[in-house]
Design a protein around this motif. Structure first.
Motif, mmCIF file in Angstrom:
data_model
loop_
_atom_site.group_PDB
_atom_site.id
_atom_site.type_symbol
_atom_site.label_atom_id
_atom_site.label_comp_id
_atom_site.label_asym_id
_atom_site.label_seq_id
_atom_site.Cartn_x
_atom_site.Cartn_y
_atom_site.Cartn_z
ATOM 1 N N ASP A 176 -4.105 15.817 -4.592
ATOM 2 C CA ASP A 176 -5.376 15.998 -3.886
ATOM 3 C C ASP A 176 -5.674 14.840 -2.942
ATOM 4 O OD1 ASP A 176 -6.121 13.950 -5.556
ATOM 5 O OD2 ASP A 176 -7.782 15.017 -6.492
ATOM 6 N N SER A 177 -4.707 13.964 -2.703
ATOM 7 C CA SER A 177 -4.741 12.806 -1.800
ATOM 8 C C SER A 177 -5.403 11.576 -2.410
ATOM 9 C CB SER A 177 -5.389 13.137 -0.440
ATOM 10 O OG SER A 177 -6.793 13.259 -0.554
ATOM 11 N N GLY A 178 -5.778 11.613 -3.662
ATOM 12 C CA GLY A 178 -6.302 10.434 -4.334
ATOM 13 C C GLY A 178 -5.168 9.500 -4.731
ATOM 14 N N GLU A 179 -5.494 8.229 -4.951
ATOM 15 C CA GLU A 179 -4.495 7.234 -5.334
ATOM 16 C C GLU A 179 -5.051 6.303 -6.395
ATOM 17 O OE1 GLU A 179 -3.014 5.051 -1.968
ATOM 18 O OE2 GLU A 179 -2.916 6.837 -0.725
ATOM 19 N N LEU A 180 -4.165 5.828 -7.264
ATOM 20 C CA LEU A 180 -4.485 4.822 -8.259
ATOM 21 C C LEU A 180 -3.474 3.700 -8.089
ATOM 22 C CD1 LEU A 180 -6.054 3.876 -10.749
ATOM 23 C CD2 LEU A 180 -4.464 5.194 -12.146
ATOM 24 N N HIS A 181 -3.961 2.497 -7.800
ATOM 25 C CA HIS A 181 -3.082 1.365 -7.532
ATOM 26 C C HIS A 181 -2.886 0.514 -8.779
ATOM 27 C CE1 HIS A 181 -3.149 1.678 -2.995
ATOM 28 N NE2 HIS A 181 -3.844 2.708 -3.433
ATOM 29 N N PRO A 182 -1.794 -0.255 -8.844
ATOM 30 C CA PRO A 182 -1.504 -1.053 -10.036
ATOM 31 C C PRO A 182 -2.598 -2.066 -10.389
ATOM 32 C CG PRO A 182 0.381 -1.053 -8.559
ATOM 33 C CD PRO A 182 -0.735 -0.359 -7.855
ATOM 34 N N ASP A 183 -3.359 -2.515 -9.409
ATOM 35 C CA ASP A 183 -4.424 -3.483 -9.680
ATOM 36 C C ASP A 183 -5.696 -2.807 -10.193
ATOM 37 O OD1 ASP A 183 -5.459 -2.273 -7.417
ATOM 38 O OD2 ASP A 183 -5.575 -4.117 -6.239
ATOM 39 N N GLY A 184 -5.655 -1.481 -10.360
ATOM 40 C CA GLY A 184 -6.802 -0.736 -10.864
ATOM 41 C C GLY A 184 -7.712 -0.182 -9.784
ATOM 42 N N SER A 185 -7.441 -0.505 -8.530
ATOM 43 C CA SER A 185 -8.272 0.036 -7.453
ATOM 44 C C SER A 185 -7.948 1.520 -7.252
ATOM 45 C CB SER A 185 -8.055 -0.741 -6.151
ATOM 46 O OG SER A 185 -6.716 -0.618 -5.713
ATOM 47 N N VAL A 186 -8.935 2.240 -6.760
ATOM 48 C CA VAL A 186 -8.832 3.690 -6.602
ATOM 49 C C VAL A 186 -9.153 4.070 -5.170
ATOM 50 C CG1 VAL A 186 -9.846 5.898 -7.317
ATOM 51 C CG2 VAL A 186 -9.496 4.079 -8.993
ATOM 52 N N SER A 238 0.852 -1.187 0.000
ATOM 53 C CA SER A 238 0.000 0.000 0.000
ATOM 54 C C SER A 238 0.881 1.227 0.000
ATOM 55 C CB SER A 238 -0.930 0.007 1.221
ATOM 56 O OG SER A 238 -0.265 0.526 2.339
ATOM 57 N N SER A 239 0.274 2.371 -0.238
ATOM 58 C CA SER A 239 1.043 3.613 -0.231
ATOM 59 C C SER A 239 1.094 4.244 1.156
ATOM 60 C CB SER A 239 0.468 4.598 -1.237
ATOM 61 O OG SER A 239 -0.876 4.848 -0.929
ATOM 62 N N SER A 240 0.406 3.631 2.125
ATOM 63 C CA SER A 240 0.408 4.146 3.490
ATOM 64 C C SER A 240 1.654 3.676 4.225
ATOM 65 C CB SER A 240 -0.821 3.652 4.248
ATOM 66 O OG SER A 240 -1.986 4.057 3.579
ATOM 67 N N PRO A 241 2.222 4.529 5.071
ATOM 68 C CA PRO A 241 3.387 4.108 5.853
ATOM 69 C C PRO A 241 3.030 2.942 6.762
ATOM 70 C CG PRO A 241 2.952 6.456 6.127
ATOM 71 C CD PRO A 241 1.828 5.894 5.326
ATOM 72 N N SER A 242 3.916 1.988 6.859
ATOM 73 C CA SER A 242 3.678 0.848 7.732
ATOM 74 C C SER A 242 4.240 1.126 9.118
ATOM 75 C CB SER A 242 4.313 -0.412 7.144
ATOM 76 O OG SER A 242 5.707 -0.220 7.012
ATOM 77 N N VAL A 243 3.924 0.253 10.048
ATOM 78 C CA VAL A 243 4.358 0.425 11.435
ATOM 79 C C VAL A 243 5.877 0.420 11.538
ATOM 80 C CG1 VAL A 243 4.249 -0.603 13.739
ATOM 81 C CG2 VAL A 243 2.235 -0.620 12.273
ATOM 82 N N ASP A 244 6.539 -0.391 10.722
ATOM 83 C CA ASP A 244 7.999 -0.475 10.792
ATOM 84 C C ASP A 244 8.708 0.636 10.016
ATOM 85 O OD1 ASP A 244 7.592 -1.231 8.194
ATOM 86 O OD2 ASP A 244 8.443 -3.232 8.401
ATOM 87 N N GLY A 245 7.955 1.580 9.464
ATOM 88 C CA GLY A 245 8.542 2.705 8.753
ATOM 89 C C GLY A 245 9.003 2.362 7.345
ATOM 90 N N ASN A 246 8.605 1.235 6.822
ATOM 91 C CA ASN A 246 9.031 0.789 5.503
ATOM 92 C C ASN A 246 7.998 1.208 4.450
ATOM 93 O OD1 ASN A 246 10.529 -0.467 3.563
ATOM 94 N ND2 ASN A 246 9.806 -2.509 4.033
ATOM 95 N N ALA A 247 7.826 2.504 4.281
ATOM 96 C CA ALA A 247 6.825 3.034 3.356
ATOM 97 C C ALA A 247 7.392 3.064 1.941
ATOM 98 C CB ALA A 247 6.427 4.434 3.777
ATOM 99 N N PRO A 248 6.533 2.920 0.947
ATOM 100 C CA PRO A 248 6.997 3.054 -0.439
ATOM 101 C C PRO A 248 7.589 4.438 -0.674
ATOM 102 C CG PRO A 248 4.719 2.292 -0.359
ATOM 103 C CD PRO A 248 5.098 2.658 1.024
ATOM 104 N N HIS A 249 8.562 4.523 -1.560
ATOM 105 C CA HIS A 249 9.192 5.805 -1.836
ATOM 106 C C HIS A 249 8.894 6.248 -3.273
ATOM 107 C CE1 HIS A 249 12.082 2.710 -3.010
ATOM 108 N NE2 HIS A 249 12.458 3.548 -3.959
#
Length: 64
Positions: free
Chosen positions: A39-49, A6-17
């Motif tokens: 605007d805080s929207g996201e588009l994921h590789p699987d097509g989810s929004v 996911s694009s959200s930061p994880s608990v261990d601090g291993n967030a996508p860059h």
């Protein structure tokens, strides 16, 4: 592409860059293939929004 799920930061601090930044167009490409918009929207590789999280006019603070 990395293994981040996911694009959200994880608990261990291993967030996508960010691997490609396009601030003039209002979006960034993350290492997990997700596109994050200013605007805080996201588009994921699987097509989810994830829709933008916008404040309503009545919720905005007015500077005096």
């Amino acid at each position: 592409m990395c293994s981040h799920q996911s694009s959200s930061p994880s608990v261990d601090g291993n967030a996508p860059h960010i691997v490609a930044a396009h601030p003039e167009q209002g979006w960034n490409l993350l290492c997990n293939g997700a596109i994050v918009f200013d605007d805080s929207g996201e588009l994921h590789p699987d097509g989810s929004v994830i829709a933008p999280r916008r404040a309503f006019a009545g919720q905005l603070a007015v500077a005096a």
